[in-house]
Write an enzyme that holds these catalytic residues in place. Sequence first.
Site, mmCIF file in Angstrom:
data_model
loop_
_atom_site.group_PDB
_atom_site.id
_atom_site.type_symbol
_atom_site.label_atom_id
_atom_site.label_comp_id
_atom_site.label_asym_id
_atom_site.label_seq_id
_atom_site.Cartn_x
_atom_site.Cartn_y
_atom_site.Cartn_z
ATOM 1 N N ASP A 1 -52.752 52.884 66.438
ATOM 2 C CA ASP A 1 -52.691 51.533 65.862
ATOM 3 C C ASP A 1 -54.121 51.163 65.498
ATOM 4 O OD1 ASP A 1 -53.602 51.323 68.505
ATOM 5 O OD2 ASP A 1 -52.808 49.290 68.751
ATOM 6 N N ASP B 1 -59.520 53.302 68.588
ATOM 7 C CA ASP B 1 -58.743 54.378 67.963
ATOM 8 C C ASP B 1 -59.628 55.157 66.992
ATOM 9 O OD1 ASP B 1 -55.531 53.463 68.374
ATOM 10 O OD2 ASP B 1 -56.964 51.812 68.274
ATOM 11 N N ASP C 1 -59.365 54.474 74.053
ATOM 12 C CA ASP C 1 -58.559 55.550 73.472
ATOM 13 C C ASP C 1 -59.253 56.907 73.535
ATOM 14 O OD1 ASP C 1 -56.591 53.706 72.920
ATOM 15 O OD2 ASP C 1 -57.318 53.306 70.898
#
Length: 319
Positions: free
Chosen positions: A11, A16, A251
């Site tokens: 996402d 990310d 992440d």
Amino acid sequence: MAKKLLLVDVDCGVDDAQALMVALAAPNVEILGITCCHGNSTIENVCQNVLRVLHVCDRMEIPVYKGASKPLLGNCLHADPYHGKDGLGDVPDPGAPGLELLQKEHAVLAMLRIASEHAGQVSLVATGPLTNLALAVNMDPNFPKKIKNLFIMGGNMESRGNVTVCGEFNFACDPEAAYVVLNAFDCPTYIATWEFTYKNYLPWTFHDEWIMQGTRKSEFMRKISAHSAKYTEECNSNPGEVWTAGFVSCDSYAMAAAIDESFVTGSIHCGISVELNGALTRGMMVLDTTDKLKKKNKVFVLTKCDLEKLKGLMMAALK
């Protein structure tokens, strides 16, 4: 040596992007595809952000697929305060590649196809809400058996929430999807929880050195991470509201575990589930450490890691 085959579901917010850049720089990794999901921002922004990352890394050959735009139930939850409204720090990028470069195939169908084409060989890394994964297993119950292993950033193990009282963001975004995935996936599964990441923080001095390497990638990272760094600083300055004691690229921990097995140095192996009904605990991950649920599918909940390996992977990502 054969490269590790990754399928990455994101996402795409700032962390990310950091995790993607870690994977893109790893010489032992081949990314077969990147699937996009709602979460840190809208699905359109998420797709745009992935394309921006691939563009700055000169890796536009990797296919990007648009996936779920909302959770299985309920309303969308975004992370504007931390990631910015566009998900990447609200930094204008007039040269960004357009959404016409996305693949026409839906992300969930791409997941099923890639897993079938490389059965037993693909590591699936999920750094956002698990909506795409839940839809995939609902469409094909054999999907988890075709995956080599699954690495998730999400959930919590001490009921500490970062978006609700007891809920971590990715699981709180789509509790039903997290419940489906954690009950249906029987491949080896590794979870980097919110508490695990913030307890294994990196020094801010490392962060400053990391984004000042004088490369195109480090300059990109310096710009897009300024918003989240400022937000963290402001939270930490509020009495009784310490966000983290250092730099945490949430992440990247799940990605590091997928890239290098020796990164993980400690874990809890147990059954887990997700609370769906509690007024204060909806979306909370529950660890069944005494095996009262008698779950067949046990997971590895990460507790310790080699931070020097993480530093090396992250430094290489921006060279």
